[in-house]
Design an enzyme around this catalytic site. Structure first.
Site, PDB file in Angstrom:
ATOM      1  N   ASP A  48      57.858 -16.146   5.934  1.00  0.00           N
ATOM      2  CA  ASP A  48      58.035 -14.757   5.992  1.00  0.00           C
ATOM      3  C   ASP A  48      58.369 -14.298   7.319  1.00  0.00           C
ATOM      4  OD1 ASP A  48      55.541 -14.833   6.940  1.00  0.00           O
ATOM      5  OD2 ASP A  48      54.641 -13.591   5.458  1.00  0.00           O
ATOM      6  N   SER A  49      58.637 -14.843   8.279  1.00  0.00           N
ATOM      7  CA  SER A  49      59.146 -14.456   9.360  1.00  0.00           C
ATOM      8  C   SER A  49      60.687 -14.046   9.367  1.00  0.00           C
ATOM      9  CB  SER A  49      58.896 -15.586  10.491  1.00  0.00           C
ATOM     10  OG  SER A  49      59.555 -16.868  10.017  1.00  0.00           O
ATOM     11  N   ASP A  87      56.885 -19.747   1.959  1.00  0.00           N
ATOM     12  CA  ASP A  87      55.600 -19.026   2.265  1.00  0.00           C
ATOM     13  C   ASP A  87      55.534 -17.844   1.137  1.00  0.00           C
ATOM     14  OD1 ASP A  87      53.947 -18.188   4.272  1.00  0.00           O
ATOM     15  OD2 ASP A  87      55.541 -17.559   5.469  1.00  0.00           O
ATOM     16  N   LYS A 117      52.788 -21.777   1.036  1.00  0.00           N
ATOM     17  CA  LYS A 117      51.944 -21.266   2.085  1.00  0.00           C
ATOM     18  C   LYS A 117      51.366 -20.023   1.757  1.00  0.00           C
ATOM     19  CE  LYS A 117      53.396 -20.101   6.541  1.00  0.00           C
ATOM     20  NZ  LYS A 117      52.642 -18.660   6.596  1.00  0.00           N
ATOM     21  N   GLU A 119      48.336 -17.391   3.557  1.00  0.00           N
ATOM     22  CA  GLU A 119      47.555 -16.922   4.689  1.00  0.00           C
ATOM     23  C   GLU A 119      46.189 -16.544   4.156  1.00  0.00           C
ATOM     24  OE1 GLU A 119      49.640 -13.714   7.019  1.00  0.00           O
ATOM     25  OE2 GLU A 119      51.096 -14.862   7.403  1.00  0.00           O
ATOM     26  N   GLU A 186      47.155 -20.764  13.845  1.00  0.00           N
ATOM     27  CA  GLU A 186      48.312 -19.671  14.719  1.00  0.00           C
ATOM     28  C   GLU A 186      47.494 -18.911  15.729  1.00  0.00           C
ATOM     29  OE1 GLU A 186      51.522 -17.451  12.975  1.00  0.00           O
ATOM     30  OE2 GLU A 186      51.719 -16.336  14.731  1.00  0.00           O
TER      31      GLU A 186
HETATM   32  O1  KIV Z   1      56.535 -17.363   8.571  1.00  0.00           O
HETATM   33  C1  KIV Z   1      56.572 -18.063   9.832  1.00  0.00           C
HETATM   34  O2  KIV Z   1      57.770 -18.258  10.113  1.00  0.00           O
HETATM   35  C2  KIV Z   1      55.105 -18.501   9.825  1.00  0.00           C
HETATM   36  C3  KIV Z   1      55.068 -19.326  11.087  1.00  0.00           C
HETATM   37  C4  KIV Z   1      54.932 -18.384  12.312  1.00  0.00           C
HETATM   38  C5  KIV Z   1      53.982 -20.554  11.008  1.00  0.00           C
HETATM   39  O3  KIV Z   1      54.048 -18.247   9.077  1.00  0.00           O
END
Ligand code: KIV
Length: 268
Positions: A48-49, A87, A117, A119, A186
């Site tokens: 989600d970056s 994500d 993924k 969080e 992280e």
């Molecule tokens: O969203 C992302 O790119 C991430 C990485 C920083 C691990 O969660």
């Protein structure tokens, strides 16, 4: 194009068992995903970056499930070998395990990811178990969890104090028991990440967590020096002096495999 995707959750566990570092990079589109895939990066994370480095938001919070399904589809078209993790964006999994399943199923079914993924620590135990029991591999993400930036008061290193460190370690143990197939650590002290990596069976993938994790991940736009805002201290511009994006990714891969990256200057 035939999609083979020979890298699976078992490959990652086997690599941890052999002490072979796992390389992971983010990608959000077909062309970069093809480059990462062809260089041999084991995991491609559709993070989600994307909200910050592609969409230009200040945080990852505005990213939607539709955004992530779209970008995962684009990435999937370029990948034959790497394992794809998608994500789960803010708001897509916190409400209930059922809601999480509904959104995770889209990322696998429509997007083509092999893992999602999530969080969060101990409070995500039930959701992780719910997804894993229903056939969805989960990667956990603890330490600095960017979706909680407002709670943390900024993108800050986590786990420096003894109590905070033991909370993070407890989160890792609980998620491991719940069945995560990998765990992102992280922005935390190297010693804490090293201790967690030894204690849990799931492979740990560090970002700003020092050299003792089972693998390393970077945001591709930091690795290529493309993000116009300040990149974190733990990242490295591998394009500088490399001449091409492909060579930069190859240098990252080699540096991860030889444990040259992260160096002391990238530790927090
Ligand atoms: O969203 C992302 O790119 C991430 C990485 C920083 C691990 O969660």
């Amino acid at each position: 194009m035939t999609i083979k995707r020979p890298i699976t959750v078992t490959t990652l566990t086997d690599m941890k068992g052999r002490g072979e570092p796992i390389a992971c990079l983010t990608a959000y589109d077909y062309s970069f995903a093809s480059i990462l895939d062809s260089t041999g990066v084991e995991i491609i994370l559709v993070g989600d970056s994307v909200g910050m480095v592609v969409q230009g938001h200040l945080t990852t919070l505005p990213v939607t499930v539709d955004d992530l399904v779209y970008h995962t589809k684009c990435v999937s078209r370029g990948v034959e070998t790497s394992l794809i993790i998608a994500d789960m964006p803010f708001g897509s999994f916190q409400l209930s395990p059922q809601k999480a399943f509904e959104n995770a199923a889209r990322l696998l079914g429509e997007g083509g990811a092999q893992m999602v993924k999530i969080e969060g620590g101990e409070f995500m135990r039930e959701t992780v178990e719910f997804l894993v029991e229903r056939g969805i591999p989960v990667c956990g993400h603890i330490g600095l969890t960017p979706q909680s930036v407002n709670q943390f008061g900024g993108f800050k290193v986590q786990g420096r104090e003894t109590e905070a460190a033991s909370e993070i370690e407890n989160d890792a143990l609980v998620l491991d028991q719940a069945g995560v197939s990998a765990l992102i650590l992280e922005a935390m002290p190297s010693a804490l990440a090293g201790s967690i990596s030894k204690k849990i069976s799931a492979p740990t993938i560090g970002i700003g967590a020092g050299p003792q994790t089972d693998g390393q991940v970077l945001v591709l736009y930091d690795l290529l020096g493309l993000y116009p805002k300040k990149s974190p201290k733990f990242s490295k511009d591998f394009l500088a002096g490399a001449g091409s994006a492909v060579t930069a990714v190859e240098h990252f891969l080699k540096a991860v495999k030889t444990r040259e990256f992260p160096g002391p200057e990238h530790c927090l």
